[in-house]
Design a protein around this motif. Structure first.
Motif, PDB file in Angstrom:
ATOM      1  N   PHE A   1      -6.585  62.505 -72.342  1.00  0.00           N
ATOM      2  CA  PHE A   1      -7.381  61.168 -72.970  1.00  0.00           C
ATOM      3  C   PHE A   1      -8.090  60.585 -71.437  1.00  0.00           C
ATOM      4  O   PHE A   1      -8.377  59.697 -71.282  1.00  0.00           O
ATOM      5  CB  PHE A   1      -6.142  60.361 -73.048  1.00  0.00           C
ATOM      6  N   VAL A   2      -8.484  61.670 -70.704  1.00  0.00           N
ATOM      7  CA  VAL A   2      -9.775  61.277 -70.066  1.00  0.00           C
ATOM      8  C   VAL A   2     -10.459  60.514 -70.923  1.00  0.00           C
ATOM      9  O   VAL A   2     -11.479  60.865 -71.490  1.00  0.00           O
ATOM     10  CB  VAL A   2     -10.348  61.822 -68.910  1.00  0.00           C
ATOM     11  N   GLY A   3     -11.065  59.258 -69.746  1.00  0.00           N
ATOM     12  CA  GLY A   3     -12.470  58.137 -70.598  1.00  0.00           C
ATOM     13  C   GLY A   3     -12.198  57.508 -72.038  1.00  0.00           C
ATOM     14  O   GLY A   3     -11.924  57.196 -72.286  1.00  0.00           O
TER      15      GLY A   3
ATOM     16  N   GLU B   1      12.088  40.911 -72.459  1.00  0.00           N
ATOM     17  CA  GLU B   1      11.337  40.672 -71.915  1.00  0.00           C
ATOM     18  C   GLU B   1      10.080  41.735 -71.978  1.00  0.00           C
ATOM     19  O   GLU B   1      11.083  42.270 -71.159  1.00  0.00           O
ATOM     20  CB  GLU B   1      11.618  39.588 -70.501  1.00  0.00           C
ATOM     21  N   CYS B   2       9.193  42.160 -71.746  1.00  0.00           N
ATOM     22  CA  CYS B   2       8.391  42.963 -71.516  1.00  0.00           C
ATOM     23  C   CYS B   2       7.117  42.936 -70.968  1.00  0.00           C
ATOM     24  O   CYS B   2       6.466  41.699 -71.391  1.00  0.00           O
ATOM     25  CB  CYS B   2       7.810  43.827 -73.480  1.00  0.00           C
ATOM     26  N   ARG B   3       6.531  44.145 -70.357  1.00  0.00           N
ATOM     27  CA  ARG B   3       4.766  43.971 -70.111  1.00  0.00           C
ATOM     28  C   ARG B   3       4.256  45.036 -70.591  1.00  0.00           C
ATOM     29  O   ARG B   3       4.895  46.199 -71.232  1.00  0.00           O
ATOM     30  CB  ARG B   3       5.132  44.418 -68.715  1.00  0.00           C
ATOM     31  N   LEU B   4       2.446  44.114 -70.854  1.00  0.00           N
ATOM     32  CA  LEU B   4       2.200  45.701 -72.152  1.00  0.00           C
ATOM     33  C   LEU B   4       1.146  45.968 -70.941  1.00  0.00           C
ATOM     34  O   LEU B   4      -0.009  44.712 -69.741  1.00  0.00           O
ATOM     35  CB  LEU B   4       1.289  44.140 -72.904  1.00  0.00           C
ATOM     36  N   LEU B   5       1.309  46.527 -70.239  1.00  0.00           N
ATOM     37  CA  LEU B   5       0.372  47.631 -68.868  1.00  0.00           C
ATOM     38  C   LEU B   5      -0.466  47.969 -69.585  1.00  0.00           C
ATOM     39  O   LEU B   5      -0.731  48.673 -71.386  1.00  0.00           O
ATOM     40  CB  LEU B   5       1.088  48.375 -68.375  1.00  0.00           C
ATOM     41  N   HIS B   6      -1.974  48.066 -69.092  1.00  0.00           N
ATOM     42  CA  HIS B   6      -3.459  47.887 -69.510  1.00  0.00           C
ATOM     43  C   HIS B   6      -3.872  49.034 -68.577  1.00  0.00           C
ATOM     44  O   HIS B   6      -3.764  49.267 -67.456  1.00  0.00           O
ATOM     45  CB  HIS B   6      -4.153  47.492 -69.488  1.00  0.00           C
ATOM     46  N   PHE B   7      -4.001  50.220 -69.343  1.00  0.00           N
ATOM     47  CA  PHE B   7      -4.971  51.704 -68.335  1.00  0.00           C
ATOM     48  C   PHE B   7      -6.041  51.499 -68.574  1.00  0.00           C
ATOM     49  O   PHE B   7      -6.734  51.743 -69.711  1.00  0.00           O
ATOM     50  CB  PHE B   7      -3.876  52.727 -68.601  1.00  0.00           C
ATOM     51  N   GLU B   8      -6.673  52.361 -67.598  1.00  0.00           N
ATOM     52  CA  GLU B   8      -8.204  52.885 -67.319  1.00  0.00           C
ATOM     53  C   GLU B   8      -7.505  54.889 -67.596  1.00  0.00           C
ATOM     54  O   GLU B   8      -7.649  54.699 -66.852  1.00  0.00           O
ATOM     55  CB  GLU B   8      -9.688  52.708 -67.034  1.00  0.00           C
ATOM     56  N   VAL B   9      -7.712  55.525 -68.182  1.00  0.00           N
ATOM     57  CA  VAL B   9      -7.508  57.110 -67.645  1.00  0.00           C
ATOM     58  C   VAL B   9      -8.698  57.622 -67.371  1.00  0.00           C
ATOM     59  O   VAL B   9      -9.785  57.772 -68.284  1.00  0.00           O
ATOM     60  CB  VAL B   9      -6.793  57.688 -69.368  1.00  0.00           C
ATOM     61  N   ASP B  10      -9.146  57.171 -66.326  1.00  0.00           N
ATOM     62  CA  ASP B  10      -9.626  57.924 -64.877  1.00  0.00           C
ATOM     63  C   ASP B  10      -9.370  58.168 -64.212  1.00  0.00           C
ATOM     64  O   ASP B  10      -8.716  57.441 -63.130  1.00  0.00           O
ATOM     65  CB  ASP B  10     -11.461  56.074 -65.248  1.00  0.00           C
ATOM     66  N   PRO B  11      -9.707  59.049 -62.989  1.00  0.00           N
ATOM     67  CA  PRO B  11      -8.975  59.966 -62.535  1.00  0.00           C
ATOM     68  C   PRO B  11      -8.875  58.804 -61.430  1.00  0.00           C
ATOM     69  O   PRO B  11      -8.332  58.716 -60.075  1.00  0.00           O
ATOM     70  CB  PRO B  11     -10.328  61.069 -61.836  1.00  0.00           C
ATOM     71  N   ARG B  12     -10.053  57.576 -60.885  1.00  0.00           N
ATOM     72  CA  ARG B  12      -9.620  56.608 -60.241  1.00  0.00           C
ATOM     73  C   ARG B  12      -8.516  55.958 -59.741  1.00  0.00           C
ATOM     74  O   ARG B  12      -8.093  55.115 -59.132  1.00  0.00           O
ATOM     75  CB  ARG B  12     -11.064  55.522 -60.111  1.00  0.00           C
ATOM     76  N   TYR B  13      -7.435  55.982 -61.070  1.00  0.00           N
ATOM     77  CA  TYR B  13      -6.510  55.294 -61.217  1.00  0.00           C
ATOM     78  C   TYR B  13      -5.783  56.069 -61.135  1.00  0.00           C
ATOM     79  O   TYR B  13      -4.392  55.688 -61.462  1.00  0.00           O
ATOM     80  CB  TYR B  13      -6.832  54.585 -62.690  1.00  0.00           C
ATOM     81  N   PHE B  14      -5.762  57.758 -61.022  1.00  0.00           N
ATOM     82  CA  PHE B  14      -4.402  58.380 -61.116  1.00  0.00           C
ATOM     83  C   PHE B  14      -4.191  58.265 -59.744  1.00  0.00           C
ATOM     84  O   PHE B  14      -4.340  58.444 -58.366  1.00  0.00           O
ATOM     85  CB  PHE B  14      -5.016  60.288 -61.452  1.00  0.00           C
ATOM     86  N   VAL B  15      -2.660  58.238 -59.797  1.00  0.00           N
ATOM     87  CA  VAL B  15      -1.646  57.782 -59.123  1.00  0.00           C
ATOM     88  C   VAL B  15      -0.828  59.939 -58.910  1.00  0.00           C
ATOM     89  O   VAL B  15       0.563  59.711 -60.314  1.00  0.00           O
ATOM     90  CB  VAL B  15      -1.136  57.260 -58.821  1.00  0.00           C
ATOM     91  N   SER B  16      -0.144  60.057 -58.129  1.00  0.00           N
ATOM     92  CA  SER B  16       0.587  61.485 -57.875  1.00  0.00           C
ATOM     93  C   SER B  16       2.062  60.675 -58.116  1.00  0.00           C
ATOM     94  O   SER B  16       2.900  59.594 -57.646  1.00  0.00           O
ATOM     95  CB  SER B  16       0.711  62.377 -57.091  1.00  0.00           C
ATOM     96  N   SER B  17       2.874  61.160 -59.359  1.00  0.00           N
ATOM     97  CA  SER B  17       4.224  60.963 -59.429  1.00  0.00           C
ATOM     98  C   SER B  17       5.593  61.727 -58.542  1.00  0.00           C
ATOM     99  O   SER B  17       6.267  61.193 -59.062  1.00  0.00           O
ATOM    100  CB  SER B  17       4.621  61.234 -60.911  1.00  0.00           C
ATOM    101  N   ARG B  18       4.343  63.158 -57.648  1.00  0.00           N
ATOM    102  CA  ARG B  18       5.325  63.842 -56.931  1.00  0.00           C
ATOM    103  C   ARG B  18       5.781  62.922 -55.557  1.00  0.00           C
ATOM    104  O   ARG B  18       4.854  61.772 -55.241  1.00  0.00           O
ATOM    105  CB  ARG B  18       4.560  64.732 -56.778  1.00  0.00           C
ATOM    106  N   PRO B  19       6.899  62.689 -55.105  1.00  0.00           N
ATOM    107  CA  PRO B  19       7.396  61.874 -54.184  1.00  0.00           C
ATOM    108  C   PRO B  19       6.608  62.221 -52.978  1.00  0.00           C
ATOM    109  O   PRO B  19       6.274  63.428 -52.574  1.00  0.00           O
ATOM    110  CB  PRO B  19       8.926  62.689 -53.556  1.00  0.00           C
ATOM    111  N   ARG B  20       5.703  61.100 -52.349  1.00  0.00           N
ATOM    112  CA  ARG B  20       5.580  61.390 -51.345  1.00  0.00           C
ATOM    113  C   ARG B  20       5.954  61.951 -50.148  1.00  0.00           C
ATOM    114  O   ARG B  20       7.253  61.297 -49.704  1.00  0.00           O
ATOM    115  CB  ARG B  20       4.156  60.026 -50.613  1.00  0.00           C
ATOM    116  N   PRO B  21       5.912  63.114 -48.940  1.00  0.00           N
ATOM    117  CA  PRO B  21       6.822  63.142 -48.060  1.00  0.00           C
ATOM    118  C   PRO B  21       6.821  62.624 -47.119  1.00  0.00           C
ATOM    119  O   PRO B  21       5.679  61.856 -46.809  1.00  0.00           O
ATOM    120  CB  PRO B  21       5.693  65.010 -47.638  1.00  0.00           C
TER     121      PRO B  21
END
Length: 717
Positions: free
Chosen positions: A341-343, A375-395
């Protein structure tokens, strides 16, 4: 023309959005106020708010505002209102009270006194009074008191406006309709829809978000299906104004239905989809919105060129799912968005913002909302590689690691050294190296030697007593040490979360990379996949069981039930089986099994693959087919969407074994296995059979640390 003061109530934190909406409806001067928004206007303006507001709970018409320093002042102010102008004697009424009144602790008492004031006024002016109906009154009166002041108003809306009329009362739905509309308005859906943008909810449940999106996109007044507006029982009601507004709304609806963009809702539950379709029909939108049963991993844009909004309200631990399941679910959702769903834009409502961090996407903004009391949060995302964050744990750098990381590195080195000679002698290239040997590093580690060495790390879900931050740090240490000790690039270390699985969950697709790797075992070749599923396609603890099947298979007719990727069939066929039959409910795994057979040069009519529910298939072929050798390896628990019954292996194993044995030749052999760690064979109930426990004999050396991972029996007549 008379002008009135109105107050529209709204869900918590949606007052400003409601004021903006009322302003767009032409109700000028709307301002946010405590609990909603206030505006002034004609009676038509009040009706318009009732018909068109997507966010409001109620629309109240103010009758009086006066000082109320105590209960008697409240009574006097209420009695001064000319109630005979608002309520006919043959109508019923009820009073609701909100707020606080000096010297009063019981909130029912002010409502009672206002009711008394109305009744006394009627008796004084009309000689008798209308009746009270607390459940279904013709006219609902609201009284609000705060800081020695009181406001009394008529409820023009009657029941709450969130009840659009398309959802059956009592149906399971985590979102009220006006909250769903608020989410869509916050997410910018009206502008996107106007530009022809598509909308998808991949976990749609009863379809509320998708249906509300359709109502917005088609310019359909949400009040068109609402029943029992409060003003219908009001003596001041002007039907001509209301009928004119309804006619206008119907015209706009007809025009809007012709410009609906693509709207889709998917859900893994067939029950949820049936409810969603029924709601769609009651909303008058049948055939204009697409609902379909799909697993999360099977969700794609409807067309390659589509762009728009993905909106989703996944479980977050309060009402659905278990906390242990959720991080992996959010990670899968994030992977889905990034891969397909990029874009697009995405909006996600969660009552647990930490879960949103598992998605590997950086939110560009957020809003606080309340889903009921949560109490909830509505999170808004732009599905763009600029905003991708690796879910892999950082070494972690060596200097950042604890002494435990050194202990883990030493243990991996020790295990590798202890297994090296055995692996070479047995010609084993896929094996388990580590299985939570050190309790604080609760991972299993499997090595796959193929074209290159790959490592699969399975993190066991931490118990609730472990601080999640500690568990995360230890995982980071493990993921730092493993590539160094095993001399593998980080890109060839694959991380999975091993959770409690039910039904077909252990076989559920996590992603759709389609990347397969070829590995060898016992002279056979198999395809494995490290990314798309929780398991790789090759159960390493079955290695010796597969070898046994190969040894027993010569000249035998072999049946593989619950066959998964067909690895046991490969062993049987290459062991000289006269014919093989492979049965599984999943087309995906049957295709995988076919590829494994092809990879090993196994072909011809003597090797059939059957797509069927194994339980149904056993009943179908009873008395018609016989086999010399059968491998029965069922899931622990199954509730597949395509099965008409559940399978609980502890509860049902005796009946399942009997049904399978009925297909066994008199001198045939059944190999039965499962991975339920607390499984107990009911030998007494199966006393007519010869049952031999092979669990210890078929447990590979690399799994000896945890022998309960593997159960296996030989069964004969």
């Amino acid at each position: 023309m008379s002008r009135y003061t109105f107050f529209a109530t709204a869900p918590k934190h949606l007052g400003s959005l409601l004021a903006e909406e009322l302003d767009r409806l032409g109700l000028t001067g709307a301002v946010e106020a405590r609990g909603g928004a206030r505006f002034t206007g004609t009676l038509e303006d009040g009706y318009r708010a009732c018909l068109w507001s997507r966010v409001a709970n109620r629309v109240l018409l103010q009758l009086a505002a006066f000082p109320a320093p105590g209960i008697e002042a409240l009574y006097a102010g209420a009695r001064a209102i000319p109630w005979e102008e608002h309520l006919a004697l043959e109508r019923t009424f009820a009073v609701r009270f909100d707020g606080s009144l000096a010297g009063v602790n019981n909130s029912q008492f002010p409502a009672l006194r206002v009711k008394d004031a109305i009744a006394d006024r009627f008796i004084e002016h009309c000689g008798r009074r209308p009746n009270v109906d607390p459940d279904h009154p013709d006219l609902l009166i609201h009284c609000y008191a705060y800081q020695d002041s009181a406001v009394i108003a008529l409820d023009l809306s009657g029941g709450s406006l969130h009840r659009r009329g398309y959802r059956e009362e009592g149906s399971a739905a985590p979102l009220k309709e006006n909250l769903a509309a608020g989410i869509l308005l916050r997410a910018g859906w009206p502008a996107s829809a106007a530009e022809g943008g598509a909308l998808l909810d991949p976990m749609c449940g009863s379809g509320t978000l998708v249906i509300e999106a359709a109502l917005i996109a088609a310019d359909i007044a949400p009040g068109l299906l609402h029943q029992d507006f409060g003003f219908l029982g009001w003596a001041g009601h002007q039907p001509a104004i209301w009928e004119r507004l309804i006619d206008e709304a119907e015209i706009r609806r007809t025009a809007g239905l012709n410009r609906l963009p693509p709207l889709r809702g998917y859900d893994a539950s067939p029950t949820a989809i049936r409810v969603a379709i029924a709601c769609l029909e009651r909303a008058g939108l049948a055939g204009r919105v697409h609902f379909e049963r799909r697993e999360l991993a099977d969700c794609w844009p409807g067309r390659e060129e589509d762009r728009g909004l993905v909106v989703v309200n996944p479980p977050y631990g309060e009402r659905l799912g278990t906390d242990l399941d959720l991080p992996a679910l959010y990670a899968r959702l994030g992977s889905l968005l990034k891969e397909r769903f990029v874009g697009w834009r995405a909006a996600l409502l969660t009552g647990n913002p930490d879960l949103g961090k598992q998605m590997g996407l950086r939110a560009i903004r957020l809003h606080t909302l309340y889903n009921g009391p949560i109490e909830c949060r509505l999170l808004h995302f732009e599905v763009d590689p600029r905003y991708f964050v690796s879910s892999r744990p950082r070494p972690l750098a060596p200097e950042q690691r604890s002494e435990g990381a050194t202990s883990l590195a030493n243990r991996l080195t020790k295990n590798l050294k202890a297994l090296r000679k055995w692996l070479k002698t047995q010609d084993i290239s896929c094996y388990r190296l580590y299985d939570a040997d050190l309790p604080e590093y609760a991972v299993a580690l499997d090595i796959y030697e193929g074209e290159s060495r790959c490592v699969v790390v399975q993190e066991y879900a931490a118990p609730a007593t472990i601080d999640p931050r500690d568990a995360r740090r230890r995982l980071r240490e493990a993921m730092s040490v493993i590539p160094e000790v095993l001399e593998v690039p980080e890109t060839q270390v694959y991380l999975k979360v091993r959770e409690r699985q039910r039904g077909e969950r252990q076989y559920e697709r996590l992603a759709a990379t389609g990347r397969f790797h070829q590995v060898a075992e016992g002279g056979h070749r198999f395809l494995v996949n490290f990314e798309d599923y929780l398991d790789t396609g090759l159960f390493l603890d079955h290695r010796d069981t597969r070898r046994l099947i190969g040894q027993l298979a010569a000249d035998k007719r072999f049946l593989n039930l619950f066959a998964y990727t067909g690895t046991a069939t490969v062993y049987a066929a290459r062991g000289g089986a006269a014919a093989t039959t492979t049965v599984d409910l999943s087309r995906t795994y049957l295709d995988w099994a076919r590829r494994n057979l092809d990879l090993n040069g196994i072909e011809g009519l003597g090797h059939e693959l059957i797509h069927a529910d194994c339980l149904d298939w056993l009943r179908l072929v009873e008395g018609r087919r016989r086999f010399d050798l059968i491998f029965l390896d069922p899931p622990t628990f199954s509730t597949s969407k395509r099965m008409d019954e559940t399978l609980d292996i502890q509860r049902d194993h005796a009946a399942l074994i009997r049904a399978t044995v009925r297909l066994l030749e008199p001198d045939g052999t059944l190999i039965f296995s499962n991975n339920l760690r607390r499984f107990r064979m009911d030998a007494e109930d199966l006393s007519e059979l010869e049952i031999t426990d092979l669990s210890a004999d078929t447990l590979p050396r690399d799994f000896a640390r945890n022998p309960r991972i593997h159960n296996c029996w030989r069964i004969r007549h």
